[in-house]
Enzyme design. Structure first.
Site, short mmCIF file in Angstrom:
data_model
loop_
_atom_site.label_atom_id
_atom_site.label_comp_id
_atom_site.label_asym_id
_atom_site.label_seq_id
_atom_site.Cartn_x
_atom_site.Cartn_y
_atom_site.Cartn_z
N ARG F 98 36.21 19.57 58.28
CA ARG F 98 36.83 20.09 57.11
C ARG F 98 35.92 20.86 56.27
NH1 ARG F 98 41.05 21.41 57.35
NH2 ARG F 98 40.51 23.19 56.20
N LYS F 133 30.61 35.95 38.40
CA LYS F 133 31.72 34.99 38.28
C LYS F 133 32.15 34.59 39.68
CE LYS F 133 33.59 38.04 34.72
NZ LYS F 133 34.35 39.20 34.31
N LYS F 165 23.97 42.48 26.06
CA LYS F 165 25.43 42.63 25.93
C LYS F 165 25.40 42.85 24.40
CE LYS F 165 26.71 40.20 29.86
NZ LYS F 165 27.81 39.04 30.21
N GLU F 195 24.71 47.01 28.17
CA GLU F 195 26.02 47.39 28.25
C GLU F 195 26.43 48.28 26.99
OE1 GLU F 195 28.15 43.42 29.08
OE2 GLU F 195 29.48 43.99 27.67
N ASP F 216 31.30 49.54 29.94
CA ASP F 216 32.11 48.24 29.90
C ASP F 216 33.55 48.61 29.76
OD1 ASP F 216 32.89 45.87 29.79
OD2 ASP F 216 32.64 45.25 27.85
#
Lengths: 278, 278, 278, 278, 278, 278
Positions: F98, F133, F165, F195, F216
């Site tokens: 599994r 992410k 940022k 950014e 961005d």
């Protein structure tokens, strides 16, 4: 016993015993000095945890150590019988000795005590099981020893069994409500067992069609009655104050399962020693 | 007991018992439901590990749990006496209950057994000590319980004591050579103790001026002779097969120390239960 | 050095240096590209931690890496001498290189400094020992290097030696009371050493028959006096501000042991580099 | 320094020093006996790791310990100056003392050595950086100390910087091919630095438009030439055998960065002691 | 979700994202610079893991961070809705941001997908459950999200459920033999479920009186037949290739449980972002 | 993927799935019962993590398991194709199954989605990269799968890339000041990326000569303008809301890099199953 879990525990047990190193042996042996040794039963005992535990302690210290277990776990062994043979560097044998013995002695102790209980009821259709009253950190080992002694295991942890006790019932309002809530929330893979202290509660449990009822500290007469009421439709477990004297009486009430904390919390170490061979 | 070590062990004990979560209680209690509970002695016992161990299990589960220990470790407690009070969320009390009890019961068992041994020799100038025959993973706890019961500790691990045994002697050629090698290698902070099986070996040990001699499974008569030979200049430790019946005889030989594996490997759990207060 | 402890440390050292992976080498080498390399002393040095430490770093990265150490730990090595040969996948050699070198350099540095101290007093019956002033996380390694350089070890941690210092004495009320309390509480396997700052304190220590006295920052004259008072019955350790210039003077006072923090806190790295072979 | 990383390291350092417990202090102090103590500089030094490291060791032992750091990291401190004040249970102060001191002394040693290097080139537009030649397990601490001393950091690990060395170049066939492969594989967030041993290699590097060139063990004349060729378009780093004597000469060649292994591998501990206040 | 397990995972997730430290923020913010921020749903979604997971990430970074969750897990949320408010040092908010978002987005994605499945069968007496097809390391989180979305959980691991599959049956010889062996060996607390691929196998299962039958990839017609045969005496679970299109058809066959791997292996992240407040 | 890191993760994934042991298989198979099995693609997919991940799961359970991967990572595979062959004890194959499948399915899912994105822009000089992410705990695996699918990696963690940022800029006062501070503090090995949300900010970035600009959520027209302004002197990265529909339009603006969170947060598992061979 799952090897991935075993290895982690064994390593930490060794580190506990070794501290920052075996200062006695380090000064007296060469690394390449080899030896053979045996584990000898110093009294009649039930073997448990030899190949799977004691031998693994030696192998964890040094994967080159060779071993052979002439008996299988669960086997009744006589005094003076050799139950494990090991061979490897003396330094490593001595480093593993104490941890391996401590485990083997404790597990044989549990297996032996379990076997004595099992012997009392051997002809009856009852299953003797352990509890969560195990030594912290050793549950996987001790539950294995119970099996080696002929017993069975109750749930391993709070996540693989449901046991609704008095304060759960009080919080939910009634057995019926507690069971309903649990039935809604719990995985369908796990049975629902409820603790009952009275025949009235047994009745309530049967009405909710629980899977198992734990009779908590009941008299034998009440247990017999509960068994009759259950009529084989639910599992009946007896629990509380079980000992070698009363286990047969309890079993004769017809309960399916008897759980016995003493198997793990009151077993004492069997006598095993390690002897070097000339 | 060192808190940094305690916390690590307690956390792992809790994880063992909790598995992936307490599925019964999670379904039946709200997080903010509070309760009070007590640990009750179900038989006369010697308290051990209440404030330092059992209470810490509860606090590890939830630092907001409040507790009070009305007895101190080492204290003799009567049946039905309350030995620990705790208060906090029911969910957390139930989550800690089993681990806290398992530890408290085992430690009280060891403390109680130790106290019985100590009682036998209370009027004699002898020290009763434990051995390395402790439950793997619990040494720090069990050695503490021995102290709570009035005993003392032998070395904690292979690195904080020197004990030259028969195979060390064989490897070195003689006691004299073994001691010389150890004396050269070992830190000066640690005493040198040698295991002797015969009076001749005791003599050899004395000739090398070791710090302590462990008399291994000797008869009382031989032990008395060894004590006389030592004349107070070295510590004399008796070891092997000590039990409640023979401990006084051994002590009366005049040995300084008696080490008893049974203190930890043959103690059974004292009976303690947790009771919720209405 | 205990392999079980070593391996844990080495793994964490490697993870520190590797981060999420060696992005340079990963892009430039095939996994099966093999190479041979050697560790070369770039200056005269005392070997320490080659087979037991540096080679183990390579083996931890890849158990298939082969190695040979042409010198033994503690051996004086000349500049340009090859002290370790390794062979295996380039990717793995480069991954282990820095950690292996950082350890070997530091340990050789400590062994070399220790050897210089030992050389100063080689003809005197004194033992030079380290202290707990080691680099955090490296104690097991650094104490080994001290031994490789001809020194000895003081206690490893707070649990395997007793050292009663000024604030212990203050808390107990007097040396006598401190020693009495410790004697009652401590395992019989460990010697009792007390720090003395004055001759009066030495006297107090002798009166309590401690096992060892640490003369803290005393003048040589006072040390000589203390040695005379001790008369060989207790171990005398000199401590505080010991350096290569004054170590012989101190040794000549007749003390049994000189402890030197500088062995570990002031050693600098020996110069070793890794060279790939064509 | 990232607190999550710090705490893990500090806890393991404490466990190394505490062993199974401080047997001396445990016997002599009550848990509630409070004390105040200070860290005192025993020689002029550059503070490093007081609030962020040493104080955190105390707080890890016991979160109730209060502390105040009268100096900031990087500050030059005079002999006898108090650099840290702590207050809490004596037992806990003593338990943390050695680890806190060992760290503070080592970090101050590195900061001080760095400051001496920085001082040599204070008026020049050059950046002094550390290397990966740090003590295993202490990189996060030692790189912080370099910054406290006025230096800068090179890459932290193999994953946050690209350094193409001679064997990388050999494996790829040429600098051009190595750079091409790396440029294709590596994240765009990381600069590409190549080690050059000759002016011809510098030229190759410039032709591939690398981001930085590490001049490996070059003569000052060659370095000056490389700086001229680079013309400010790429970062030029000097490396190899840098010491307090030659650092200024190297800086005057106009290189942007000088990397110095000695900052971490050859710093010795600054002298700091802990003194209890009456 | 058990907090003791949660905290361990969250800490390791943070260490993965932080590496050796946030080099951007460390250079630009003071430690004491405070900020407030919110998590905003960028699309309609089902909340999951806000108070219990995302908020705990912030608190793990810094226990002083304050938070409030205006929605409860399982709640349907509209685009632009604020679902979590946090306040604390900017440095710490930024350090926790990515891990907290990654978890919240993934859990909301699973909860949302589960809710869509549940919606399809809301009026039918069927339970939708997850499988062991969870993301490694996130099982405790993902099974929670399934519950937040209105689903239920299948067994958590291989130790808290029994599922006899085709190769188990093959090894035992027949369903009957497999069930007999398992019944003998397994704890009574766990139900016995058997995988059936044909109606004949369903019949065999019923004959052995198993607790549950998993219909593996059966046609709806066959499933309806199996349900009829079971007659409510055993739990019937449908499994294999369930999607939003066919789930209602399957539910209408009358099965008790439908297990859906897609709930965890095919959910995509919900869109949530963190916005600082002026 | 770094094996030292892999092994740690794989071991913890196995422990999650195994719980206290596979109670079904333990009761039905002998330890020495051998079997062969294959991983089969149930749909067309891009292989990822077979030899390096799935096979390692089997080997972690039992080093004796033999395996062969007939396809290489990154290879497009057809439905029904065999992608991994394994052979060993059934008990161990089932124990690893599994976890190995869960990983292989997820990694193939990511590789496949990446390949679809890459396919859209295959003829354009643009690099598609992932983001932070990723699934917590799986970053090293998922970033590898992105590479297997033909993508590239952005920074691995907060410590190996600099991304300034909006709130960093706000804290510093301006892009110029933020860049200056970072340039002073950060290692020279890491590029500085800022950014930008507007063309004005792009201009500011260019004025400070940053290494890379992250656009961005800009419109394509603005991105094209930014690319023109950059003139190849700085790396231009497009970010925000990239999907399979708009990725080509974005690439055609001439940006160097497009970062796509969806590669990891919105990939679903590819369909792979394990089949035992007769």
């Amino acid at each position: 016993m799952e090897p991935l879990l075993l290895r982690q525990s064994i390593k930490s047990f060794l580190l506990e015993d070794i501290g920052s190193g075996d200062i006695t042996s380090a000064a007296l042996f060469h690394r390449d000095q080899m030896a053979r040794a045996v584990f000898v039963a110093k009294e009649p005992l039930v073997a448990a945890g030899l190949a799977d535990v004691a031998a693994q302690v030696f192998v964890t210290v040094n994967p080159q150590i060779k071993w052979h277990a002439p008996v299988v776990d669960g086997q009744q062994v006589m005094a003076d019988e050799i139950i494990l043979e090991i061979e490897g560097p003396v330094l490593d044998l001595l480093k593993a000795e104490r941890v391996a013995l401590n485990l083997a002695q404790r597990l044989a102790g549990i297996a032996g005590l379990t076997a004595r209980f099992v012997h009392q009821v051997a002809d009856l259709p009852v299953r003797l099981v352990d509890t969560r009253k195990t030594t912290p950190g050793l549950r996987i080992f001790e539950k294995y020893a119970v099996r080696a002694g002929g017993g069975h295991n109750h749930r391993f942890s709070l996540s693989d069994g449901i046991l609704i006790k008095d304060n759960h019932i009080a919080a939910a309002g009634s057995i019926e409500q507690a069971v309903a809530k649990i039935r809604e929330a719990a995985p369908h893979t796990i049975r629902i067992e409820v603790e009952a202290e009275t025949i009235a509660q047994v009745e309530e449990c049967l009405a909710c069609r629980v899977d198992a009822i734990l009779l908590d500290n009941m008299e034998c007469r009440a247990m017999r009655k509960a068994v009759g009421m259950a009529g084989g439709r639910v599992i009946i477990e007896a629990s509380g104050g079980v000992n070698l004297t009363n286990v047969r009486d309890i079993a004769e009430t017809g309960v399916d399962i008897i759980s016995i904390g003493a198997l793990t919390h009151s077993a004492t170490a069997a006598d095993i020693s390690m002897r070097f061979l000339a």
